[in-house]
Design an enzyme around this catalytic site. Sequence first.
Site, PDB file in Angstrom:
ATOM      1  N   ARG A 105       2.095 -44.133  27.507  1.00 13.28           N
ATOM      2  CA  ARG A 105       2.267 -43.389  28.690  1.00 13.28           C
ATOM      3  C   ARG A 105       3.947 -43.630  29.284  1.00 13.28           C
ATOM      4  NH1 ARG A 105      -2.380 -43.410  32.296  1.00 13.28           N
ATOM      5  NH2 ARG A 105      -0.838 -43.427  34.129  1.00 13.28           N
ATOM      6  N   LYS A 113       2.937 -39.728  27.078  1.00  9.81           N
ATOM      7  CA  LYS A 113       1.688 -39.052  26.419  1.00  9.81           C
ATOM      8  C   LYS A 113       1.035 -38.509  27.709  1.00  9.81           C
ATOM      9  CE  LYS A 113      -1.416 -37.627  23.759  1.00  9.81           C
ATOM     10  NZ  LYS A 113      -1.336 -36.554  22.951  1.00  9.81           N
TER      11      LYS A 113
HETATM   12  C1  AGP Z   1       1.984 -31.790  23.917  1.00 13.52           C
HETATM   13  O1  AGP Z   1       2.331 -32.051  22.480  1.00 13.52           O
HETATM   14  C2  AGP Z   1       2.617 -32.513  24.921  1.00 13.52           C
HETATM   15  N1  AGP Z   1       2.662 -33.937  24.373  1.00 13.52           N
HETATM   16  C3  AGP Z   1       2.675 -32.175  26.307  1.00 13.52           C
HETATM   17  O2  AGP Z   1       3.108 -30.765  26.279  1.00 13.52           O
HETATM   18  C4  AGP Z   1       1.057 -32.150  26.661  1.00 13.52           C
HETATM   19  O3  AGP Z   1       0.339 -31.078  26.326  1.00 13.52           O
HETATM   20  C5  AGP Z   1       1.019 -31.868  28.333  1.00 13.52           C
HETATM   21  O4  AGP Z   1       1.763 -33.030  28.918  1.00 13.52           O
HETATM   22  C6  AGP Z   1      -0.313 -31.827  28.926  1.00 13.52           C
HETATM   23  O5  AGP Z   1      -0.962 -33.134  28.698  1.00 13.52           O
HETATM   24  P1  AGP Z   1      -2.681 -33.442  28.869  1.00 13.52           P
HETATM   25  O6  AGP Z   1      -3.259 -32.446  28.048  1.00 13.52           O
HETATM   26  O7  AGP Z   1      -2.846 -34.701  28.723  1.00 13.52           O
HETATM   27  O8  AGP Z   1      -2.699 -32.742  30.408  1.00 13.52           O
END
Ligand code: AGP
Length: 612
Positions: free
Chosen positions: A27, A607
């Site tokens: 996180r 993440k």
């Molecule tokens: C993707 O590789 C990234 N880490 C980021 O764009 C991610 O997809 C985005 O923050 C959305 O996260 P979520 O699917 O947990 O909502």
Amino acid sequence: MCGIFGYIGNKNSIKECLQGLKLLEYRGYDSAGIATIQDAKILSFKSPGKLIELEKKINIFKDLKFDLAIGHTRWATHGSPTLANAHPHFDEKLKLAIVHNGIIENYASIRKKLLSKNILFRSETDTEVMAQLISYYYANDLLKAFDKAIKELTGSYAIALIHANHPDEIVASSKESPIVIGFDDNKDEIIISSDPNAFLGRNLNILFLKNNEIAHIKNKKINIYDKNLKIIHKKTERLNSKNISFSKNGFEHYLLKEIYEQPLTIQKAFLGRIQLKSGEVEFEDFNLPKSFLKKFKHIIITACGTSYHAGLCASNFFQKYLKINCSVEIASEMRFKDLNLTKDTLIIAISQSGETADTLSAIRKAKENNCHILSIVNVKNSTIARESDSSIFLKAGPEISVCSTKAFTSQITVLYLLAIYFARSRNLLEKKDAQIFLKELKKIPNIIKKILKKRKEIEKIAQKYAIYNSFFFLGRNLMYPTAMEAALKLKEISYIDANAYPAGEMKHGPLALISEKLPIVGFCLNEKTYDKMLSNLMEAKARSAPILAIASKKSYGIEDIADDIIWVDKVIDDLAIFPATIVGQLLAYFIAIIKKTDIDQPRNLAKSVTVE
Ligand code: AGP
């Protein structure tokens, strides 16, 4: 997107806290810290950088027995990721320690008020303002001081705090930022966390704090108070995860492990949901009213990042199979747009973590307009799932690498199943057509396995293209959002300027950038637009751009254009996203290896983005 953790129990609280933070490090990992109480004094350890740096500092204390501890792993919002800004934060008397996830929007005015009382600050964070405010109101009753202070705050917070005068108590509260409390049947261990991932490896009863509720943990008792400080009863759920643990299973990075998991995770996404004989799709726990399913008039998909790209792909499915208008909104934009949201609108929120603040805000706005919310998540008890009318679970297992891979292909799988489900329930898709498509979908795991076997070939190509500082990823139709996803992978793990563009748009401006220093990655797997794609690649080649094409063995003419080709098995246009995406993931991974970046925890990212 920070992680907070608190522990009161019969084990070593410092060790338990470190372990909990490890499970929350995805996180945010700009800095980390832990606080406990020893001889009526706050004892704390903090370090900029990753948790491993904190562990080195704590080593001498790791085996001492402290009854409680709170910890934090930070993704910087207010103030740079320095030691001074690392959590926990304290009041000026060093009697109180606090950890926080969220953003206090009125911290400056409160800070000014406290400065006028000659209170000394040590950091520039909004979190320290909370510590100082609680201490300012403290008159031997911790709960009352805490309650009075948080009522003054605006913004979002998930907080846990300890006080040297109360060595067996932890107080916590949440507003717009999640807190979950886990405890065993005898309450020998009581744990506070930003999300249930910190409980992995344990079997626990869990409860989630709602906005403005306060948890007061003392002497193996958990009291939950409402905003009027009245004790309330909370429903608990059971989380049995004793046999789940995080491990790389021999891979160098979680990212590569999760790329290689995709044949299995895609199978898990459709297992038990495809009825080939009837050409039907079924979802467990799918409780949108049947009447609504028959009559909703349009779909709005909302998501961020990779999940947004999955939504862009899915909008094609819904328009094709459901003959219905489907728009896709970037969640952080949706909240401020004047959209036609009505009770006939189906909102589909896509979120791997189920905690993304932007997506949460978007669905809250939609709920104010009486829309039905369907979420597609990978974390069952997540905030977005709990705030949706219904949710569909990816079943991809914990995705640890910040760079999302298996979640994306599972999202595409589930979204296709959903399109078939809706189309069949509205008699818009014949049984035999559904059976043909579902049979093709079931072949995808094996298609992916074959691409994963091309690892060495793709690694070799990555070595050739790793020298470039910019890329264009081009595609048409479904290959355009696919190109967007591939560009994001390269951007976020190799820090290379990689941009995706609709191939047909290049001649309307971006072609000016093309030179021998700017390679094109062309996704040529869409039969419907193949010829046009070749022309677009020719236009770039004519301007000396190096061309890397992803094409299927049955393509013609691409050999005369591309400098390098990664061949994949031919699949129907609708499913070409899958092979194209796996190639994009592996290409990005092997270029990042050469760049020696922090692949599982790229700089500046986290993440789960739980702040807006
Ligand atoms: C993707 O590789 C990234 N880490 C980021 O764009 C991610 O997809 C985005 O923050 C959305 O996260 P979520 O699917 O947990 O909502």
